[in-house]
Design a protein around this motif. Structure first.
Motif, short mmCIF file in Angstrom:
data_model
loop_
_atom_site.label_atom_id
_atom_site.label_comp_id
_atom_site.label_asym_id
_atom_site.label_seq_id
_atom_site.Cartn_x
_atom_site.Cartn_y
_atom_site.Cartn_z
N LEU A 1 32.61 15.81 4.51
CA LEU A 1 33.39 15.82 3.27
C LEU A 1 32.52 15.53 2.05
O LEU A 1 32.71 16.12 0.98
CB LEU A 1 34.54 14.81 3.37
CG LEU A 1 35.66 15.16 4.35
CD1 LEU A 1 36.65 14.00 4.46
CD2 LEU A 1 36.36 16.44 3.94
N ALA A 2 31.54 14.64 2.20
CA ALA A 2 30.60 14.37 1.10
C ALA A 2 29.77 15.61 0.81
O ALA A 2 29.52 15.95 -0.36
CB ALA A 2 29.71 13.19 1.46
N ALA A 3 29.34 16.32 1.86
CA ALA A 3 28.57 17.55 1.67
C ALA A 3 29.40 18.61 0.94
O ALA A 3 28.91 19.28 0.02
CB ALA A 3 28.09 18.10 3.01
N ALA B 1 27.02 18.54 -13.47
CA ALA B 1 25.79 17.76 -13.39
C ALA B 1 26.01 16.56 -12.48
O ALA B 1 27.14 16.07 -12.33
CB ALA B 1 25.38 17.28 -14.78
N PHE B 2 24.93 16.07 -11.89
CA PHE B 2 25.04 14.90 -11.04
C PHE B 2 25.50 13.74 -11.89
O PHE B 2 25.01 13.50 -13.00
CB PHE B 2 23.70 14.59 -10.38
CG PHE B 2 23.71 13.31 -9.62
CD1 PHE B 2 24.39 13.20 -8.42
CD2 PHE B 2 23.08 12.18 -10.12
CE1 PHE B 2 24.43 12.02 -7.73
CE2 PHE B 2 23.11 10.99 -9.43
CZ PHE B 2 23.78 10.91 -8.23
N ALA B 3 26.45 12.99 -11.39
CA ALA B 3 26.97 11.81 -12.08
C ALA B 3 27.03 10.67 -11.11
O ALA B 3 27.24 10.86 -9.91
CB ALA B 3 28.36 12.09 -12.65
N SER B 4 26.82 9.49 -11.61
CA SER B 4 26.85 8.30 -10.77
C SER B 4 28.01 7.43 -11.21
O SER B 4 28.26 7.26 -12.41
CB SER B 4 25.53 7.53 -10.90
OG SER B 4 25.53 6.43 -10.06
N GLN C 1 29.73 10.89 -4.12
CA GLN C 1 29.11 9.58 -4.07
C GLN C 1 30.02 8.56 -3.38
O GLN C 1 29.57 7.78 -2.56
CB GLN C 1 28.75 9.09 -5.47
CG GLN C 1 28.01 7.77 -5.44
CD GLN C 1 27.69 7.23 -6.81
OE1 GLN C 1 28.40 7.51 -7.78
NE2 GLN C 1 26.63 6.46 -6.90
N TRP C 2 31.30 8.60 -3.68
CA TRP C 2 32.25 7.68 -3.04
C TRP C 2 32.30 7.93 -1.54
O TRP C 2 32.32 7.00 -0.74
CB TRP C 2 33.63 7.82 -3.62
CG TRP C 2 33.76 7.37 -5.05
CD1 TRP C 2 32.91 6.54 -5.73
CD2 TRP C 2 34.79 7.72 -5.95
NE1 TRP C 2 33.36 6.37 -7.01
CE2 TRP C 2 34.51 7.08 -7.17
CE3 TRP C 2 35.91 8.52 -5.86
CZ2 TRP C 2 35.33 7.20 -8.28
CZ3 TRP C 2 36.72 8.64 -6.97
CH2 TRP C 2 36.43 7.98 -8.16
N LEU C 3 32.34 9.21 -1.15
CA LEU C 3 32.35 9.54 0.27
C LEU C 3 31.03 9.16 0.94
O LEU C 3 31.01 8.77 2.10
CB LEU C 3 32.64 11.03 0.47
CG LEU C 3 34.09 11.43 0.21
CD1 LEU C 3 34.22 12.94 0.07
CD2 LEU C 3 34.99 10.91 1.31
#
Length: 133
Positions: free
Chosen positions: A114-116, A128-131, A17-19
């Motif tokens: 890099l995000a991928a 798990a997906f985290a925000s 998410q940051w990337l």
């Protein structure tokens, strides 16, 4: 959870998410810089940035009116595998801009890649997906 705690958490979805947010900033800024040399890829980069804004920044849903169909489409990306694939496709598109000559958009492509990789690692590790807060 603070920023330092998120770094220590080893949650690759947070890194992704940051990337992704860094990619949004780079796509907009370097799209402006490279507009004269690569008009088409700059515009494509801006379109990708807008898509990523809606995917990565859920606060935008409160300010921008969206249709239920669009909300359902965005809900698919709550999965790390889908995000990894989406970012990989976007990275390939941005790497294609470099085939047309040296372009500042290569930095966007690397950040998207890099995000991928981060989202792919999160999915492979079963995180798990985290925000980020």
């Amino acid at each position: 959870m603070g920023c330092v705690d998120e770094v220590k958490s080893m949650n690759f979805a947070l890194y992704g998410q940051w990337l992704g947010i860094a990619s949004i900033i780079l796509l907009i800024a370097l799209g402006i810089v490279g507009f004269i040399g690569h008009v088409v890829f700059s515009i494509v980069g801006w379109v990708i940035a807008v898509i990523l804004i809606f995917v990565e920044i859920p606060l935008c849903f409160k300010f921008c009116p969206t249709s239920p169909k669009f909300d359902t489409f965005i809900a698919y990306f709550e999965n790390c595998w889908f995000r990894a694939i989406m970012y990989l496709v976007f990275a390939v598109v941005m790497f294609l801009s470099n085939l047309m000559g040296a372009s500042p958009l290569i930095a966007c492509a690397v950040c998207l890649l890099l995000a991928a990789i981060s989202y792919g690692a999160a999915a492979a590790m079963g995180q798990a997906f985290a925000s980020s807060r």
